[in-house]
Write a protein that holds these residues in place. Sequence first.
Motif, PDB file in Angstrom:
ATOM      1  N   GLY A 151       0.780  -1.230   0.000  1.00 35.13           N
ATOM      2  CA  GLY A 151       0.000   0.000   0.000  1.00 35.13           C
ATOM      3  C   GLY A 151       0.807   1.273   0.000  1.00 35.13           C
ATOM      4  N   CYS A 152       2.125   1.182  -0.144  1.00 33.35           N
ATOM      5  CA  CYS A 152       2.979   2.368  -0.146  1.00 33.35           C
ATOM      6  C   CYS A 152       3.066   2.955  -1.551  1.00 33.35           C
ATOM      7  N   PRO A 153       3.295   4.269  -1.661  1.00 38.73           N
ATOM      8  CA  PRO A 153       3.244   4.929  -2.963  1.00 38.73           C
ATOM      9  C   PRO A 153       4.284   4.476  -3.971  1.00 38.73           C
ATOM     10  N   GLY A 154       5.482   4.061  -3.512  1.00 42.05           N
ATOM     11  CA  GLY A 154       6.493   3.571  -4.438  1.00 42.05           C
ATOM     12  C   GLY A 154       7.065   4.638  -5.357  1.00 42.05           C
ATOM     13  N   ARG A 155       7.238   5.866  -4.852  1.00 42.64           N
ATOM     14  CA  ARG A 155       7.807   6.929  -5.670  1.00 42.64           C
ATOM     15  C   ARG A 155       9.336   6.900  -5.606  1.00 42.64           C
ATOM     16  N   SER A 156       9.970   7.630  -6.483  1.00 45.74           N
ATOM     17  CA  SER A 156      11.430   7.615  -6.565  1.00 45.74           C
ATOM     18  C   SER A 156      12.054   8.370  -5.398  1.00 45.74           C
ATOM     19  N   ALA A 157      13.354   8.151  -5.214  1.00 40.07           N
ATOM     20  CA  ALA A 157      14.083   8.859  -4.166  1.00 40.07           C
ATOM     21  C   ALA A 157      14.113  10.359  -4.437  1.00 40.07           C
ATOM     22  N   VAL A 158      14.244  10.735  -5.706  1.00 38.75           N
ATOM     23  CA  VAL A 158      14.262  12.161  -6.035  1.00 38.75           C
ATOM     24  C   VAL A 158      12.910  12.800  -5.748  1.00 38.75           C
ATOM     25  N   GLU A 159      11.832  12.118  -6.086  1.00 39.57           N
ATOM     26  CA  GLU A 159      10.502  12.654  -5.785  1.00 39.57           C
ATOM     27  C   GLU A 159      10.316  12.820  -4.279  1.00 39.57           C
ATOM     28  N   TYR A 160      10.763  11.825  -3.510  1.00 40.23           N
ATOM     29  CA  TYR A 160      10.677  11.945  -2.060  1.00 40.23           C
ATOM     30  C   TYR A 160      11.481  13.140  -1.568  1.00 40.23           C
ATOM     31  N   GLY A 161      12.677  13.326  -2.121  1.00 36.62           N
ATOM     32  CA  GLY A 161      13.501  14.456  -1.716  1.00 36.62           C
ATOM     33  C   GLY A 161      12.847  15.786  -2.018  1.00 36.62           C
ATOM     34  N   LEU A 162      12.273  15.913  -3.201  1.00 37.95           N
ATOM     35  CA  LEU A 162      11.595  17.153  -3.573  1.00 37.95           C
ATOM     36  C   LEU A 162      10.401  17.423  -2.658  1.00 37.95           C
ATOM     37  N   ALA A 163       9.677  16.367  -2.312  1.00 39.10           N
ATOM     38  CA  ALA A 163       8.553  16.522  -1.386  1.00 39.10           C
ATOM     39  C   ALA A 163       9.046  16.977  -0.019  1.00 39.10           C
ATOM     40  N   ALA A 164      10.148  16.388   0.455  1.00 40.00           N
ATOM     41  CA  ALA A 164      10.712  16.786   1.745  1.00 40.00           C
ATOM     42  C   ALA A 164      11.119  18.257   1.725  1.00 40.00           C
ATOM     43  N   MET A 165      11.685  18.695   0.622  1.00 37.81           N
ATOM     44  CA  MET A 165      12.094  20.095   0.494  1.00 37.81           C
ATOM     45  C   MET A 165      10.896  21.035   0.596  1.00 37.81           C
TER      46      MET A 165
END
Length: 395
Positions: A68-82
């Motif tokens: 059930g996790c989104p499975g997005r890329s590391a870069v997408e996660y980083g941009l979201a964190a920013m």
Amino acid sequence: MTAVPDLLDFDGLLSPDEIAMRTRVRAFVDERVRPHIADWYDRAVFPATLVPELAELGVLGMHLTGYGCPGRSAVEYGLAAMELEAGDSGLRTFVSVQGSLAMSAIHKHGSEDQKNRWLPAMARGEVIGCFGLTEPGSGSDPSSMTTFARRVGDEWVLNGSKRWIGLASIAQVAVIWAQTDEGVRGFLVETDTPGFAATPIAPKMSMRASIQCDIELRDVRVPESARLPEARGLRAPFSCLNEARYGIGWGVIGAARDSYETALRYAGERMQFNQPIAGFQLTQQKLVDMALEIEKAQLVALRLGRLKDTGELSPHQISVAKLANTRAAIAIAREARTVLGGNGVSAEYSPMRHAANLESVRTYEGTDEIHTLILGAHITGIQAFRSTTPVEVRA
């Protein structure tokens, strides 16, 4: 005047999907966080009502796949964190504790039953998790933890204390790391278990719109099925900390960028000596220095993200971003405050709040000193830690 610095066409390095993710999270922060964050910070309130919205946004455990996790890329996660940290470090910290620490521990080290039970509900925001590693007398040296789990038949009995544990008072499940007769192990402790108590730490001068707690474990009994079967030794929690450190390397750029943007807007509007202060040479120097550091930090973070997405990221490289980008972000927030003059101490403006929050970010998931020594050991090949714990465990 351009608000967001993009002197090197950073956006040209991003894919349409990455830009779309950033845009969605930025819009969420603009609409749901910015209008209220000064009040939340002033009253020391964590906006728990945003948790379902963050789940709907797809940022809880977003870099994890399956269950059930989104499975997005590391870069997408980083941009979201920013973008989240541009709103407030406490908001990004919530997403980090939930996804990079608690969910990551289950995803990396849990059984199939544990993954199926907890991860889908945590991704939906229906269950909140926390990660209990740090202790009152054991911060940078977790090998000295005193929390102990004793095997009694088919159960484990946990006793000890944890400190500075994010979300613990509102969590339904706690990942607790404890010494055993066979070394460090991880346990999933439901927070309504008798003997478990979490108490928010207050008052705080930093991370006020966030929750950090003391945890007391007094004869807390959990079944063998609550032990994380793949977690053996300190490498297990450190593998989770590296996930959080990676997110920090991106997140702090958001706090820095928001501070810069605030200073730039103010400089364009504030009139002194019959002209906007943005026209003064010293003010321009401050703005240019801030913009340059943000550009460099973004490139460091993106390089790490690309390496992470191809499975080539090394622990010492995470330390580069955690150390360098956090240092830069604090300096930017402080400098941005000077552009605002006396008004900079008002909650109406974000830089001083960001600077205070970043003092906590600078400390957690490895202090400057720890990351310096990780990099020093990598550069020289000589372990400088006083502990006998190998540097690769530390990293």
